[in-house]
Design a protein around this motif. Sequence first.
Motif, PDB file in Angstrom:
ATOM      1  N   ASP A  94       0.826  -1.210   0.000  1.00  0.00           N
ATOM      2  CA  ASP A  94       0.000   0.000   0.000  1.00  0.00           C
ATOM      3  C   ASP A  94       0.859   1.260   0.000  1.00  0.00           C
ATOM      4  O   ASP A  94       1.693   1.465   0.878  1.00  0.00           O
ATOM      5  CB  ASP A  94      -0.927  -0.002   1.207  1.00  0.00           C
ATOM      6  N   ALA A  95       0.654   2.119  -0.987  1.00  0.00           N
ATOM      7  CA  ALA A  95       1.498   3.309  -1.136  1.00  0.00           C
ATOM      8  C   ALA A  95       0.770   4.592  -0.750  1.00  0.00           C
ATOM      9  O   ALA A  95       1.250   5.678  -1.013  1.00  0.00           O
ATOM     10  CB  ALA A  95       2.009   3.397  -2.574  1.00  0.00           C
ATOM     11  N   GLU A  96      -0.389   4.470  -0.079  1.00  0.00           N
ATOM     12  CA  GLU A  96      -1.200   5.661   0.214  1.00  0.00           C
ATOM     13  C   GLU A  96      -0.382   6.737   0.927  1.00  0.00           C
ATOM     14  O   GLU A  96      -0.470   7.911   0.601  1.00  0.00           O
ATOM     15  CB  GLU A  96      -2.406   5.277   1.081  1.00  0.00           C
ATOM     16  N   LEU A  97       0.409   6.330   1.922  1.00  0.00           N
ATOM     17  CA  LEU A  97       1.151   7.312   2.713  1.00  0.00           C
ATOM     18  C   LEU A  97       2.627   7.382   2.330  1.00  0.00           C
ATOM     19  O   LEU A  97       3.442   7.980   3.031  1.00  0.00           O
ATOM     20  CB  LEU A  97       1.006   6.992   4.208  1.00  0.00           C
ATOM     21  N   ALA A  98       2.975   6.768   1.210  1.00  0.00           N
ATOM     22  CA  ALA A  98       4.365   6.817   0.754  1.00  0.00           C
ATOM     23  C   ALA A  98       4.710   8.234   0.320  1.00  0.00           C
ATOM     24  O   ALA A  98       3.847   8.952  -0.188  1.00  0.00           O
ATOM     25  CB  ALA A  98       4.579   5.835  -0.398  1.00  0.00           C
ATOM     26  N   PRO A  99       5.980   8.644   0.504  1.00  0.00           N
ATOM     27  CA  PRO A  99       6.370  10.000   0.141  1.00  0.00           C
ATOM     28  C   PRO A  99       6.125  10.266  -1.340  1.00  0.00           C
ATOM     29  O   PRO A  99       6.479   9.437  -2.174  1.00  0.00           O
ATOM     30  CB  PRO A  99       7.869  10.056   0.452  1.00  0.00           C
ATOM     31  N   GLY A 100       5.523  11.398  -1.637  1.00  0.00           N
ATOM     32  CA  GLY A 100       5.260  11.739  -3.029  1.00  0.00           C
ATOM     33  C   GLY A 100       3.823  11.478  -3.449  1.00  0.00           C
ATOM     34  O   GLY A 100       3.364  11.994  -4.455  1.00  0.00           O
ATOM     35  N   GLN A 101       3.111  10.679  -2.674  1.00  0.00           N
ATOM     36  CA  GLN A 101       1.745  10.325  -3.051  1.00  0.00           C
ATOM     37  C   GLN A 101       0.694  11.197  -2.366  1.00  0.00           C
ATOM     38  O   GLN A 101      -0.508  10.944  -2.496  1.00  0.00           O
ATOM     39  CB  GLN A 101       1.479   8.852  -2.698  1.00  0.00           C
ATOM     40  N   THR A 126       6.484  14.011  -9.592  1.00  0.00           N
ATOM     41  CA  THR A 126       5.045  13.824  -9.806  1.00  0.00           C
ATOM     42  C   THR A 126       4.577  12.679  -8.925  1.00  0.00           C
ATOM     43  O   THR A 126       5.396  11.927  -8.400  1.00  0.00           O
ATOM     44  CB  THR A 126       4.740  13.458 -11.272  1.00  0.00           C
ATOM     45  N   VAL A 127       3.269  12.515  -8.737  1.00  0.00           N
ATOM     46  CA  VAL A 127       2.809  11.289  -8.095  1.00  0.00           C
ATOM     47  C   VAL A 127       3.239  10.125  -8.979  1.00  0.00           C
ATOM     48  O   VAL A 127       3.592  10.307 -10.150  1.00  0.00           O
ATOM     49  CB  VAL A 127       1.278  11.272  -7.823  1.00  0.00           C
TER      50      VAL A 127
END
Lengths: 406, 406
Positions: free
Chosen positions: A12-19, B74-75
């Motif tokens: 899960d990348a919801e809280l990954a930096p950049g997102q 970018t995202v």
Amino acid sequence: MPDMDNLFEKLDAELAPGQEKRLNIDDISLKGEVLPGEPVDFSHGDVDAFEPVPGSLESFSHGFSEVGATQAYTVYRGREDILQDVAAKLADFASTSIDPENELIITPGTQGALFLAAGAMISRGDKVAIVEPDYYANRKLVHFFQGELYPVGLDYLNRAGGAGINLHELEAGFKEGVSTFIFSNPNNPSGVVYSREEIIEIGKLVKEYDVKVIVDELYSRQVFDERPFTHLSSLDAVPEENIITIIGPSKTESLSGFRLGVAYGSKGTIDRMEQLQAIVSLRAAGYNQIVLKNWFNEPENWMRDRISAHQDIRDTLLQMFRKAGFEVRTPEAGSYIFPRIKDLSISCDDFVKVLKKQANVTVTPGTQFGPNFTDCVRLNFSQDKEKAVDAAERIIKVASYYKKGN
Amino acid sequence: MPDMDNLFEKLDAELAPGQEKRLNIDDISLKGEVLPGEPVDFSHGDVDAFEPVPGSLESFSHGFSEVGATQAYTVYRGREDILQDVAAKLADFASTSIDPENELIITPGTQGALFLAAGAMISRGDKVAIVEPDYYANRKLVHFFQGELYPVGLDYLNRAGGAGINLHELEAGFKEGVSTFIFSNPNNPSGVVYSREEIIEIGKLVKEYDVKVIVDELYSRQVFDERPFTHLSSLDAVPEENIITIIGPSKTESLSGFRLGVAYGSKGTIDRMEQLQAIVSLRAAGYNQIVLKNWFNEPENWMRDRISAHQDIRDTLLQMFRKAGFEVRTPEAGSYIFPRIKDLSISCDDFVKVLKKQANVTVTPGTQFGPNFTDCVRLNFSQDKEKAVDAAERIIKVASYYKKGN
């Protein structure tokens, strides 16, 4: 399919930096007042505040217009003359030797290098040692390649004179059959540098237990106070076949928009990384590769000035956060601080959402770097200083609204 | 480790297109005379002969200099305004609808899109249908994700009025539990276009058996003789959630050096592809993404002229090869021809090495596209015409030296 659902839950990348632009913050309810101010995104560095290495665009244009077809289609590991140039520069920097034809690969960013190295080393069921805290993707890569995580503690807050890796835990893991060890030096997110003694000890264990190592040295050019830095690859005692070192120009050099990274070391592993790259993305973008010629070729004093400008911002923010009661280690390298916000009444995941909604400030939650860092956030302080200071004030204020008991 | 050795044997990239510079040809012994001539690399198109879409470098420079930081970071799925622009253009091109926020991702080349789509769909033990012949990476991706290959025949040499896919085999596979089907249309390497009837039938089967499909339409803009082309995604009958379409500007548009591709379709799959991209390479290079604004925005007649120039080269080479007794289907789209060289006394893998050593010509062996194509080679005819004709003459001569009985 349940296996696959389970895997993607872990990725899960919801809280990954950049997102954060895709983060849903509509449902978060707020305490205290909304704090207006210029948006600051501490999830990554600001390449408008700290601009790319001079000459990068010119190199790219030259590759496109003059070199042309042979620059567009390089072999998967990268164009021969660029590999030669980079191998010589890195060998000099890291006090090691690198055969450009067999021991080096150019990748789409250091993320690409990490992915390929992990894919070349880890197979289903393998035990993989990682450090906590450490770069968030390391544990996700282990999940993706179906390895088994073996976490090793880093006592970064309390150990002076070293990063604070728990070498007993590391050796215990090696004894239990760990086949691969992945770590970043300087450490992301804490900014600590491993001492020479720690690196020598890691090298000894790697040799004794014949473990493969991926060492991510992405921030090793931005070291403060002229602190000595020991490259694992420089130690004669460690077999070259066991090590892959990763580095790139995305951070200190602000060349992230080109997506360039490299990996060097074990010939066998580099070969496999290239075979993987053939099906993952073929190659780092051809025209972009030539920008590596500017790397380690910066104008005189450019790097020195960049480091001292970062040190200045670092010291200002540390002082502010400490005054506000946050616990934070002084980073010895890189652009990250990793403060612990004591007595917060909400999780850091929610605090991150609140900060974005209430103060227009983006930070990365500590839980991205290990499950226990529920009261920490990471800030990349490679920012315009004035805006960063202003945003840090807002962070401190918002934190006060969410203190336990408030 | 034997599992891993086995995997990397299957991923072997020695003879993959683009890797010929690293090919060891020292040990190959030759028959007949060495044929001098300008080197021609038919393994990919020549972007010096057919130049990139006008304005591409200017867009890149604008992204770097004017847009700056927000273009660099970018995202992961790509910058919002670029996704909107590309979604509108592709929806128009493919007669479908694409939600830019949820149904589209920008990737490092179409290879990146293929890898992510396969990773989002295939898990260990899944049955995956592929076509033979088809793009060499499809089968490697199935191996990498530990799926089980289910090959379906394509009678491209004998079936007029369609690609010649064996729909009975395809349905039999779906009945036996195939969960994913990957194919290219136009077909790489044969250049055939699937007829409307074939695409409708594939759509029906996909719906009936609830199979997921990856359709690679990389060459769908370069169709000859104004032949109608049916996009699987345009068919209302097929559930959108089952399909991912892949396309990019690397071929006809000669933008390969930027490594740009896109995938559109199923929201659930696109979400997973972005989660994978987060650990594979983060994003397509930020500055490069903006070059997609030039795509489908070429100057008037640019595409028409490009197609007719390719058609002219195609027809010249076909005539030469047929006169020499090679069996070859007229490609209806794209830049590949896939001649069968009858009565060759050596394998096509060795013939490729011989050609390189003896005639300075690079082609791709048929075995990259399916294990049975041992007497075929693939040529990308997007080349300077004069040099290509000269190199084709050398191929024909060398083939005569290695005829059975000679």
